[in-house]
Design a protein around this motif. Structure first.
Motif, PDB file in Angstrom:
ATOM      1  N   LYS A   1       7.014   8.095   1.366  1.00 17.53           N
ATOM      2  CA  LYS A   1       7.011   6.638   1.176  1.00 17.53           C
ATOM      3  C   LYS A   1       8.236   6.012   1.825  1.00 17.53           C
TER       4      LYS A   1
ATOM      5  N   GLU B   1     -11.279   0.681  -4.608  1.00 17.88           N
ATOM      6  CA  GLU B   1     -11.124   1.182  -5.980  1.00 17.88           C
ATOM      7  C   GLU B   1     -10.446   0.155  -6.872  1.00 17.88           C
ATOM      8  N   GLU B   2      -9.416  -0.498  -6.348  1.00 16.95           N
ATOM      9  CA  GLU B   2      -8.724  -1.514  -7.139  1.00 16.95           C
ATOM     10  C   GLU B   2      -9.642  -2.697  -7.438  1.00 16.95           C
TER      11      GLU B   2
ATOM     12  N   ARG C   1       1.876   1.775  -3.656  1.00 11.53           N
ATOM     13  CA  ARG C   1       0.820   2.092  -4.631  1.00 11.53           C
ATOM     14  C   ARG C   1       0.075   3.378  -4.301  1.00 11.53           C
ATOM     15  N   SER C   2       0.384   3.994  -3.176  1.00 11.79           N
ATOM     16  CA  SER C   2      -0.282   5.216  -2.764  1.00 11.79           C
ATOM     17  C   SER C   2       0.180   6.382  -3.630  1.00 11.79           C
ATOM     18  N   ASP C   3      -0.794   7.049  -4.274  1.00 15.39           N
ATOM     19  CA  ASP C   3      -0.460   8.183  -5.133  1.00 15.39           C
ATOM     20  C   ASP C   3      -0.343   9.492  -4.362  1.00 15.39           C
ATOM     21  N   ASP C   4      -0.963   9.546  -3.200  1.00 15.17           N
ATOM     22  CA  ASP C   4      -0.967  10.807  -2.457  1.00 15.17           C
ATOM     23  C   ASP C   4       0.278  10.994  -1.589  1.00 15.17           C
TER      24      ASP C   4
ATOM     25  N   ARG D   1      -8.393   2.594  -1.304  1.00 14.98           N
ATOM     26  CA  ARG D   1      -7.594   2.138  -2.444  1.00 14.98           C
ATOM     27  C   ARG D   1      -7.907   0.672  -2.769  1.00 14.98           C
TER      28      ARG D   1
ATOM     29  N   GLY E   1       4.438  11.348  -1.340  1.00 17.75           N
ATOM     30  CA  GLY E   1       5.617  11.643  -2.135  1.00 17.75           C
ATOM     31  C   GLY E   1       6.696  10.604  -1.878  1.00 17.75           C
TER      32      GLY E   1
ATOM     33  N   ASP F   1       0.823  -1.206   0.000  1.00 15.90           N
ATOM     34  CA  ASP F   1       0.000   0.000   0.000  1.00 15.90           C
ATOM     35  C   ASP F   1       0.859   1.259   0.000  1.00 15.90           C
TER      36      ASP F   1
END
Length: 135
Positions: free
Chosen positions: A44, A76-77, A35-38, A73, A40, A32
């Motif tokens: 991470k 959504e996936e 794969r987290s877009d929010d 997430r 940086g 997770d």
């Protein structure tokens, strides 16, 4: 086996199960994080270091702080996978050009079956019409 009573075996199995469950959660948290877009790159890296250096506390902190977003997430996936699967099934079940020329449509067969079920067609008429569609 006499030196290891049944209750000790139970506790050993319980701790082993909890350890395996924690490992599963650790891998889920690490996946997770990536794969987290929010988040940086430095965030991470920070969460990854916390999760690996302080394993139990790091995983617990991540689930407390970012658990809701982690669940979103996952949902959504799963929805994206479901939509892709449904799209694939529709494409695979759709008649191609050669089947359309032959008249072999799934919709036509469905209509014939509905007419037979309602009593508008006899079994003989249904079989004849079905044969014509499939030829």
């Amino acid at each position: 086996m006499q030196n290891y009573p049944l209750l000790n075996l139970f506790w050993t199995m319980l701790w082993f199960f909890l350890w395996i469950m924690w490992l599963f959660l650790l891998f889920k948290v690490i996946a997770d994080i990536f794969r987290s877009d929010d988040l940086g790159g430095w965030a991470k890296a920070g969460w990854l270091i916390v999760a690996l250096v302080l394993p139990y506390l790091g995983v617990l902190l991540y689930v407390i702080v970012r658990g809701k977003a982690m669940g979103k997430r996952d949902i959504e996936e799963a929805q994206q996978r479901d939509a892709a699967f449904r799209r694939y099934v529709r494409e695979a079940a759709a008649p191609d050009a050669s089947a359309a020329k032959k008249g072999g449509h799934v919709e036509d067969l469905t209509r014939l079956a509905e007419l037979r079920d309602r009593g508008a067609l006899t079994d003989e008429e249904y079989q004849r019409a079905k044969t014509k569609l499939l030829v």
